[in-house]
Design a protein around this motif. Sequence first.
Motif, PDB file in Angstrom:
ATOM      1  N   HIS A 222     -51.911  14.163  92.555  1.00  0.00           N
ATOM      2  CA  HIS A 222     -50.688  14.607  93.239  1.00  0.00           C
ATOM      3  C   HIS A 222     -50.531  16.130  93.152  1.00  0.00           C
ATOM      4  O   HIS A 222     -50.076  16.764  94.124  1.00  0.00           O
ATOM      5  N   TYR A 223     -50.918  16.688  92.030  1.00  0.00           N
ATOM      6  CA  TYR A 223     -50.857  18.147  91.914  1.00  0.00           C
ATOM      7  C   TYR A 223     -51.825  18.810  92.891  1.00  0.00           C
ATOM      8  O   TYR A 223     -51.475  19.795  93.554  1.00  0.00           O
TER       9      TYR A 223
ATOM     10  N   ARG B 122     -50.441  18.555  96.460  1.00  0.00           N
ATOM     11  CA  ARG B 122     -49.324  19.471  96.686  1.00  0.00           C
ATOM     12  C   ARG B 122     -49.807  20.914  96.774  1.00  0.00           C
ATOM     13  O   ARG B 122     -49.353  21.681  97.639  1.00  0.00           O
ATOM     14  N   TYR B 123     -50.727  21.288  95.914  1.00  0.00           N
ATOM     15  CA  TYR B 123     -51.251  22.661  95.910  1.00  0.00           C
ATOM     16  C   TYR B 123     -51.958  22.982  97.223  1.00  0.00           C
ATOM     17  O   TYR B 123     -51.749  24.051  97.813  1.00  0.00           O
TER      18      TYR B 123
ATOM     19  N   VAL C 245     -57.425  16.266  90.359  1.00  0.00           N
ATOM     20  CA  VAL C 245     -57.196  17.438  91.212  1.00  0.00           C
ATOM     21  C   VAL C 245     -58.262  17.509  92.304  1.00  0.00           C
ATOM     22  O   VAL C 245     -57.971  17.798  93.473  1.00  0.00           O
TER      23      VAL C 245
END
Length: 266
Positions: free
Chosen positions: A29-30, A33-34, A212
């Motif tokens: 999720h990070y 979003r990034y 990631v």
Amino acid sequence: MHLAFLFFSVLAAAAFFAGSLVLTSMGYHYGKRYLNENGQTSVAGLGSIEAAIFALAGLLIAFSFSGALERFDERRKLMTAEGNAISTAYDRLDMMENDRKLALKSKVKEYFGARVDLYHEGIDYSLWEGVEVEIPSYTARIDKLRTEIWNDAIAACEATDLKLICAMTLPPLGEMFAAARSRDGANRRHPPHAIYITLFAFGLGSSFLAGVAMGAGKSKSWVHVVIFALALGLALYIITDIEFPRLGFVRVDQFDRVLVRMYEGM
């Protein structure tokens, strides 16, 4: 299988497995979003960082496996060495006078049996210290026999004029006790707790980075996530199990048969 050790090892593996799944999801999720916030399709330089961290984690696991197997093999060798030392001391006592010889040989055999019993039934696990501990009732019996054997051997030597016999019987008894101390010491030889903490941390960190990297895809592959977490968790569990071969599933009990045959042959 000791329940305290089973509880600790399974709980640690399960905690790592669950933590790996959570951190992989968080990383995914990070990463998503990034990439969305920066309008990118991939994170620059992430592949190099991943490769370095995964390589280091792999080296740590490999060295931990190698060290655990080396200590496992050392324990097997020390078992045979102790059995040979006791057998040699037992045979050398034949050189003494008949009445003293029979009494000493009987106590040496009893001592051998007590040593076998210690490793069959007298080893427990200290959950707080993270090491094997000997049950006091077993060690007290061994200490009592060790003192009696040595004192009786000294008394027998003082009562005889054949000093050559003493020179050939006392050293093997000392070697017998030294072999026991070496074996007891090897059973308490484990990596520092910092090694396990580092392995745990690197495994969880690798899970986050893997998540990631998955953020660049359209969706997360749960099959790969679960297999990755399961593989790392299983590796950590097996390393821990090998480190404690009297408590887990990977055991050295089968090698006790050699000692039992020596004992029965006395």
